[in-house]
Enzyme design. Structure first.
Site, mmCIF file in Angstrom:
data_model
loop_
_atom_site.group_PDB
_atom_site.id
_atom_site.type_symbol
_atom_site.label_atom_id
_atom_site.label_comp_id
_atom_site.label_asym_id
_atom_site.label_seq_id
_atom_site.Cartn_x
_atom_site.Cartn_y
_atom_site.Cartn_z
ATOM 1 C CG HIS A 51 -0.304 -0.078 2.386
ATOM 2 N ND1 HIS A 51 0.232 -0.898 3.066
ATOM 3 C CD2 HIS A 51 -0.031 1.191 3.559
ATOM 4 C CE1 HIS A 51 0.753 -0.685 4.273
ATOM 5 N NE2 HIS A 51 0.337 0.793 4.633
ATOM 6 C CG HIS B 15 0.342 5.481 4.431
ATOM 7 N ND1 HIS B 15 -0.697 5.641 5.240
ATOM 8 C CD2 HIS B 15 0.656 4.135 4.570
ATOM 9 C CE1 HIS B 15 -1.022 4.677 5.915
ATOM 10 N NE2 HIS B 15 -0.323 3.472 5.481
ATOM 11 C CE1 TYR C 195 -7.392 33.302 14.195
ATOM 12 C CE2 TYR C 195 -9.359 32.487 12.848
ATOM 13 C CZ TYR C 195 -8.199 33.405 12.945
ATOM 14 O OH TYR C 195 -8.333 34.377 11.906
ATOM 15 C CD GLN D 249 -9.710 36.742 14.965
ATOM 16 O OE1 GLN D 249 -9.786 37.894 14.310
ATOM 17 N NE2 GLN D 249 -8.161 36.562 15.314
#
Length: 141
Positions: free
Chosen positions: A61, A63, A126, A130
């Site tokens: 496989h 990745h 965040y 804000q």
């Protein structure tokens, strides 16, 4: 240095972890085949404007951790990579095509994809910050 990339009208950071396997999950991604796949995946990803962050080719496989600009779909990226690498592998390593069950397909159908992003808690903080910052600015006017 910012983690964001720029296009003409967008700042972006779209990172994906993608995993796919050869047909029947045969353990053939070794040695010279793996080396050529590595080069080919890098080349075709870069042609689409993508940045390979990490690439790990196991015997059965692959990745891929990749940054993909918003103008490129994951299906386009994977269609290109799987299609072009299959053609190249069969062209360079013709002995792989000798077994009749391959049927001109090197990769199994499909792939697994997951987004890689910022921690959800960090995003919540965040957004909250804000919102507070915006409220403070309104008070000053």
């Amino acid at each position: 240095m910012s983690r964001f990339n720029k296009l003409s009208h967008v700042l972006w950071h779209c990172q994906y972890h993608i995993v796919w396997v050869p047909k029947y999950r045969y353990k053939i991604l070794t040695g010279r085949v793996a080396f050529e796949l590595n080069k080919s995946i890098h080349m075709h990803a870069e042609k689409l404007g993508c940045e390979v962050v990490e690439l790990n080719i196991q015997c059965d496989h692959v990745h891929l951790l990749v940054k993909v600009p918003p103008k490129v779909s994951i299906s386009t990226l994977m269609g290109t990579i799987k299609g072009k690498t299959a053609l190249q592998v069969f062209r360079q390593f013709s002995y792989l095509k000798e077994k009749p069950y391959w049927g001109n397909h090197f990769w199994a159908q499909g792939y697994c994809v997951d987004t890689v992003g910022v921690d959800a808690e960090m995003i919540r903080k965040y957004v909250k910050y804000q919102n507070q910052k915006e409220q403070n600015l309104k008070l000053k006017f």
